[in-house]
Scaffold this active site. Structure first.
Site, PDB file in Angstrom:
ATOM      1  N   HIS A  12       0.868  -1.191   0.000  1.00  0.00           N
ATOM      2  CA  HIS A  12       0.000   0.000   0.000  1.00  0.00           C
ATOM      3  C   HIS A  12       0.899   1.233   0.000  1.00  0.00           C
ATOM      4  O   HIS A  12       1.447   1.608   1.035  1.00  0.00           O
ATOM      5  CB  HIS A  12      -0.907  -0.004   1.245  1.00  0.00           C
ATOM      6  CG  HIS A  12      -1.862   1.148   1.302  1.00  0.00           C
ATOM      7  ND1 HIS A  12      -3.205   0.991   1.597  1.00  0.00           N
ATOM      8  CD2 HIS A  12      -1.692   2.474   1.109  1.00  0.00           C
ATOM      9  CE1 HIS A  12      -3.806   2.162   1.577  1.00  0.00           C
ATOM     10  NE2 HIS A  12      -2.904   3.089   1.294  1.00  0.00           N
ATOM     11  N   HIS A  14       1.664   5.302  -1.636  1.00  0.00           N
ATOM     12  CA  HIS A  14       1.293   6.505  -2.399  1.00  0.00           C
ATOM     13  C   HIS A  14       2.554   7.105  -3.000  1.00  0.00           C
ATOM     14  O   HIS A  14       3.468   7.478  -2.261  1.00  0.00           O
ATOM     15  CB  HIS A  14       0.623   7.537  -1.490  1.00  0.00           C
ATOM     16  CG  HIS A  14      -0.654   7.032  -0.884  1.00  0.00           C
ATOM     17  ND1 HIS A  14      -1.879   7.178  -1.495  1.00  0.00           N
ATOM     18  CD2 HIS A  14      -0.893   6.347   0.254  1.00  0.00           C
ATOM     19  CE1 HIS A  14      -2.819   6.613  -0.751  1.00  0.00           C
ATOM     20  NE2 HIS A  14      -2.249   6.094   0.328  1.00  0.00           N
ATOM     21  N   LYS A  95      -9.063  -0.237  -5.940  1.00  0.00           N
ATOM     22  CA  LYS A  95      -9.126   0.374  -4.604  1.00  0.00           C
ATOM     23  C   LYS A  95     -10.424   1.148  -4.423  1.00  0.00           C
ATOM     24  O   LYS A  95     -10.727   2.050  -5.196  1.00  0.00           O
ATOM     25  CB  LYS A  95      -7.932   1.315  -4.430  1.00  0.00           C
ATOM     26  CG  LYS A  95      -7.936   2.142  -3.144  1.00  0.00           C
ATOM     27  CD  LYS A  95      -7.621   1.303  -1.930  1.00  0.00           C
ATOM     28  CE  LYS A  95      -7.736   2.088  -0.628  1.00  0.00           C
ATOM     29  NZ  LYS A  95      -6.626   2.976  -0.356  1.00  0.00           N
ATOM     30  N   HIS A 134     -10.506   1.139   1.670  1.00  0.00           N
ATOM     31  CA  HIS A 134     -10.254   2.063   2.782  1.00  0.00           C
ATOM     32  C   HIS A 134     -11.496   1.987   3.661  1.00  0.00           C
ATOM     33  O   HIS A 134     -12.508   2.621   3.368  1.00  0.00           O
ATOM     34  CB  HIS A 134     -10.026   3.489   2.269  1.00  0.00           C
ATOM     35  CG  HIS A 134      -9.683   4.454   3.366  1.00  0.00           C
ATOM     36  ND1 HIS A 134      -8.499   5.158   3.404  1.00  0.00           N
ATOM     37  CD2 HIS A 134     -10.353   4.801   4.494  1.00  0.00           C
ATOM     38  CE1 HIS A 134      -8.460   5.909   4.502  1.00  0.00           C
ATOM     39  NE2 HIS A 134      -9.581   5.715   5.180  1.00  0.00           N
ATOM     40  N   HIS A 168      -4.708  -0.864   5.658  1.00  0.00           N
ATOM     41  CA  HIS A 168      -4.190  -0.175   6.853  1.00  0.00           C
ATOM     42  C   HIS A 168      -5.099  -0.310   8.084  1.00  0.00           C
ATOM     43  O   HIS A 168      -5.607   0.675   8.603  1.00  0.00           O
ATOM     44  CB  HIS A 168      -3.897   1.309   6.577  1.00  0.00           C
ATOM     45  CG  HIS A 168      -4.954   2.032   5.776  1.00  0.00           C
ATOM     46  ND1 HIS A 168      -6.288   1.997   6.094  1.00  0.00           N
ATOM     47  CD2 HIS A 168      -4.853   2.811   4.675  1.00  0.00           C
ATOM     48  CE1 HIS A 168      -6.939   2.727   5.213  1.00  0.00           C
ATOM     49  NE2 HIS A 168      -6.097   3.228   4.350  1.00  0.00           N
ATOM     50  N   ASP A 240       1.467   2.439   3.553  1.00  0.00           N
ATOM     51  CA  ASP A 240       0.618   3.621   3.427  1.00  0.00           C
ATOM     52  C   ASP A 240       1.470   4.887   3.521  1.00  0.00           C
ATOM     53  O   ASP A 240       1.021   5.918   4.011  1.00  0.00           O
ATOM     54  CB  ASP A 240      -0.500   3.643   4.485  1.00  0.00           C
ATOM     55  CG  ASP A 240      -1.594   4.656   4.138  1.00  0.00           C
ATOM     56  OD1 ASP A 240      -1.634   5.107   2.975  1.00  0.00           O
ATOM     57  OD2 ASP A 240      -2.389   5.003   5.035  1.00  0.00           O
TER      58      ASP A 240
END
Ligand code: NCD
Ligand code: ZN
Length: 335
Positions: A12, A14, A95, A134, A168, A240
């Site tokens: 995960h 970004h 996602k 999420h 997460h 994350d």
């Protein structure tokens, strides 16, 4: 003392775009072998061209480094079977964000009725595309994840052949849900293994530890540590890592996200070592994910030494977790 990690994976991540991508992508590619790349750009990554274009920009940003960006698509109820079948080879997962729940998620889902989601989720089940979620409601901030568990349960029950990854996770409620449904899996971050809400807001406010979902209670952290440290086969490491420029973090309206990519393996080695479970880190940081996602990442060997590593104050204008502090493990080499 030495630790060798084979093909570490960040399930995960970004990476952003443009200048930020150029800063952060090499920092992940340096020590990880592959990563699941989140699609919350502006606009969200939701076409084949966008997925392929973003992947290309990531590859350019990392130069010759051996690193596989595992792309994801931003969940939309409009996708039809033909589109998903066509894009399947380009993505590792889709996602799903509840609308407005976190950075760049405004175009997410606001209707969680299963009938509204069913056409896409049934196609995904059939095509074998995993769903990353999420999992937070828009309720009281400390309860958002726990309130979302019934939605996970409804999804898991109705779409039995769909792999659902609770992203997460931060609560013992989520940990407990893992074992109730065969098709539920989870990623756990580095920061949620380390901190509770006390570290964020118990003393002076620490903006660089502020993230979504917010860190919770000691008993929640304990539950996360239990499944991570035992390398429960349904949990995987997902940092994350979510970079924001310093002025967006040290601001009256602080952006959510903790930047951990360049220090993650060192800090994981430290916390697994302290818990006396160093031998389980390989599973948590790679093997479990390979089994769950059925992937074979590029071969990479990261050699860590039990020696001090002073974490930089910043990487360009992005401040990492543990900035200026000493970690007990450092990366010696990557083969
Ligand atoms: C993430 C981001 O900045 O993109 N922020 C965060 O606090 N984790 C989004 C997300 O994963 O929620
Ligand atoms: Zn994220």
């Amino acid at each position: 003392m030495k630790l060798v990690l084979k093909s570490p994976l960040d399930m995960h991540l970004h990476l952003r775009d443009a200048d930020m991508l150029k800063i952060v992508a090499p920092l992940s590619a340096e020590s990880f072998s592959a990563a699941i790349i989140m699609p919350n750009l502006i606009p969200p990554v939701s076409t084949k061209e966008a997925v392929q274009g973003y992947r290309k920009r990531i590859k350019e940003a990392i130069g010759g480094e051996k690193f596989e960006p595992l792309m994801t698509l931003f969940f939309r109820t409009e996708y039809d079977y033909e589109f998903l079948e066509e894009i399947k080879e380009d993505i590792a997962a889709i996602k799903l964000y509840p609308a407005g729940i976190t950075t760049n998620s405004e175009e997410g889902i606001d209707n969680f009725s299963l009938d509204a989601l069913a056409p896409v989720l049934e196609s995904m089940s059939e095509l074998g595309i995993p769903l990353c979620v999420h999992g937070e409601t828009n309720g009281f901030v400390m309860d958002r994840e726990a309130e979302f568990i019934p939605i996970y349960e409804r999804l898991a029950k109705r779409f039995k052949n769909l792999k659902i990854i609770m992203e997460h996770i931060t609560t013992k409620d989520a940990v407990e849900a893992l074992d109730r449904y065969e098709n539920l899996y989870a990623t756990i971050t580095l920061h949620h293994l380390y901190i509770t809400l006390d570290d964020v807001a118990g003393g002076l406010l620490k903006p660089h530890l502020f993230c979504k979902p917010i860190a919770k209670r000691p008993e929640d952290r304990m539950a996360l540590r239990r499944v991570a440290f035992s390398a429960h086969p349904k949990v995987m490491f997902g940092s994350d890592s979510a970079p924001h420029p310093r002025e967006k973090k040290e601001a009256p309206g602080c952006a959510a996200g903790v930047f951990t990519a360049p220090i993650a393996l060192q800090a994981l080695a430290q916390i697994f070592h302290e818990a006396g479970v160093l031998e389980n880190l390989q599973k948590f940081v790679s093997d479990n994910a390979q089994n769950i996602y059925k992937i074979k990442p590029p071969e990479k060997e990261v050699v860590l030494l039990y020696e001090d590593f002073e974490v930089p104050q910043s990487y360009s204008d992005v401040v990492p977790m543990f900035a200026g502090e000493k970690l007990k493990w450092r990366i010696e080499s990557v083969l």
